[in-house]
Design a protein around this motif. Structure first.
Motif, PDB file in Angstrom:
ATOM      1  N   ARG A 221     -15.661  -0.867  -6.305  1.00 37.17           N
ATOM      2  CA  ARG A 221     -14.614  -1.018  -7.333  1.00 37.17           C
ATOM      3  C   ARG A 221     -13.312  -1.479  -6.699  1.00 37.17           C
ATOM      4  NH1 ARG A 221     -17.057   3.837  -9.043  1.00 37.17           N
ATOM      5  NH2 ARG A 221     -15.370   5.076  -8.115  1.00 37.17           N
ATOM      6  N   SER A 222     -13.005  -0.916  -5.549  1.00 35.09           N
ATOM      7  CA  SER A 222     -11.783  -1.312  -4.857  1.00 35.09           C
ATOM      8  C   SER A 222     -11.857  -2.762  -4.384  1.00 35.09           C
ATOM      9  CB  SER A 222     -11.534  -0.394  -3.662  1.00 35.09           C
ATOM     10  OG  SER A 222     -11.272   0.924  -4.093  1.00 35.09           O
ATOM     11  N   ALA A 223     -13.032  -3.170  -3.892  1.00 34.19           N
ATOM     12  CA  ALA A 223     -13.182  -4.550  -3.422  1.00 34.19           C
ATOM     13  C   ALA A 223     -12.885  -5.541  -4.541  1.00 34.19           C
ATOM     14  CB  ALA A 223     -14.593  -4.765  -2.876  1.00 34.19           C
ATOM     15  N   LEU A 224     -13.392  -5.256  -5.727  1.00 36.18           N
ATOM     16  CA  LEU A 224     -13.111  -6.144  -6.860  1.00 36.18           C
ATOM     17  C   LEU A 224     -11.627  -6.188  -7.174  1.00 36.18           C
ATOM     18  CD1 LEU A 224     -16.136  -5.141  -9.132  1.00 36.18           C
ATOM     19  CD2 LEU A 224     -15.756  -7.381  -8.078  1.00 36.18           C
ATOM     20  N   ARG A 225     -10.958  -5.033  -7.141  1.00 37.84           N
ATOM     21  CA  ARG A 225      -9.515  -4.995  -7.402  1.00 37.84           C
ATOM     22  C   ARG A 225      -8.739  -5.757  -6.337  1.00 37.84           C
ATOM     23  NH1 ARG A 225      -7.102   0.834  -8.175  1.00 37.84           N
ATOM     24  NH2 ARG A 225      -5.239  -0.475  -8.291  1.00 37.84           N
TER      25      ARG A 225
END
Length: 294
Positions: A221-225
């Motif tokens: 999720r963080s990678a996408l953000r």
């Protein structure tokens, strides 16, 4: 007295490794450091280990926080305690590979004031200390920026950076569930240049008990953000977004499948986005640390 370098080490319920990490700090040729150990959780063995080390050397400062936070929050806590001009990071399950590490990095930052941070390569080991691979990150600032949206540009436990720049960019983003260091480097690079020494500075332990495996879904999720947040500042957004989506899908596979594939895929990613990879033992690089070659 103000030290030159503040070493920040986070630990949470992993007392079996922390002594090894601390020893690698004590082995450094540069002795003008303080070690800030931020302990989350209440593992009694960790507290006992830290009491022994603090009795040996007053440069060690131990902060025991009963209420655990995420990595970004704990690192920001360490930054607020730091008294050095420079910050070096060392995870409790990693350890530095060369006694020249701090000295080389301090001299580099002193001589190159337009650089805000520097790191180096890593030697990947298993929990028994057996080497599985080693790799180097892109060296020059221009090469780092070309790949920065694809993968973390600096190995966190190899890093040294200017405290002033870290505070100016706002420290680590505590709202991210993972990959906080990746986002941190992308924001730091807006304030100055980044550099990676072409030599292996840290032993990086890859294992299922490490944070990368335990927090995979939060990391995706963080990678996408992160990719979306920095898409206008670095090249390669379509490819980077596709990679982040694939990683997000992998993190939602059954746990037994992820365990089987975790280490091979991690090694593959490092091979694809590192500058050089060696699957066996190799002579360490002896780079001069001169950024003029970019």
């Amino acid at each position: 007295m103000q030290p030159c370098v503040s070493v920040i080490m986070l630990t949470c319920n992993r007392p079996q490794f922390i002594g090894r990490a601390i020893r690698s700090v004590f082995e450094q040729q540069l002795s003008d450091w303080e070690l800030i150990v931020v302990q989350d959780g209440s593992h009694p063995q960790t507290a006992a280990v830290m009491r022994e080390w603090r009795q040996r050397d007053e440069r060690i400062r131990h902060f025991h926080r009963m209420q655990p936070g995420n990595i970004a929050e704990a690192t920001n806590f360490g930054l607020r305690q730091a008294r050095g001009r420079y910050i070096a990071i060392l995870d409790d399950d990693d350890y530095w590979a060369t006694p020249e590490k701090l000295d080389v990095q301090v001299r580099f930052l002193e001589e190159n004031t337009d650089y805000v941070a520097c790191g180096g390569g890593a030697i990947v080991v298993d929990p028994q200390g057996r080497e599985t691979m080693r790799y180097l990150k892109p060296e020059t600032d221009s090469a780092i920026r070309r790949r920065a949206l694809y993968a973390n540009p600096i190995v966190h436990s190899s890093a040294m950076y200017r405290l002033e720049a870290a505070l100016r960019c706002g420290g680590y983003d505590e709202s991210l569930a993972g990959f906080q260091d990746w986002d941190f480097w992308l924001r730091m690079a807006r304030l100055g240049k980044l550099y990676n020494f072409p030599r292996h500075l840290v032993y990086y332990q890859l294992w299922e008990g490490g944070g990368s495996f335990q927090a995979q879904r939060g990391n995706t999720r963080s990678a996408l953000r992160i990719v979306r947040r920095h898409r206008s500042s670095y090249p390669g957004y379509p490819i980077a977004l596709s990679m982040a989506l694939v990683y997000h899908g992998f993190a939602h596979l059954p746990a037994w499948m992820r365990r089987l594939a975790y280490q091979p895929l991690s090694r593959l990613k490092k091979a694809l986005f590192a500058q050089r990879v060696n699957g066996g033992r190799a002579t360490r690089g002896s780079g001069s640390g001169n950024p003029a070659s970019e």
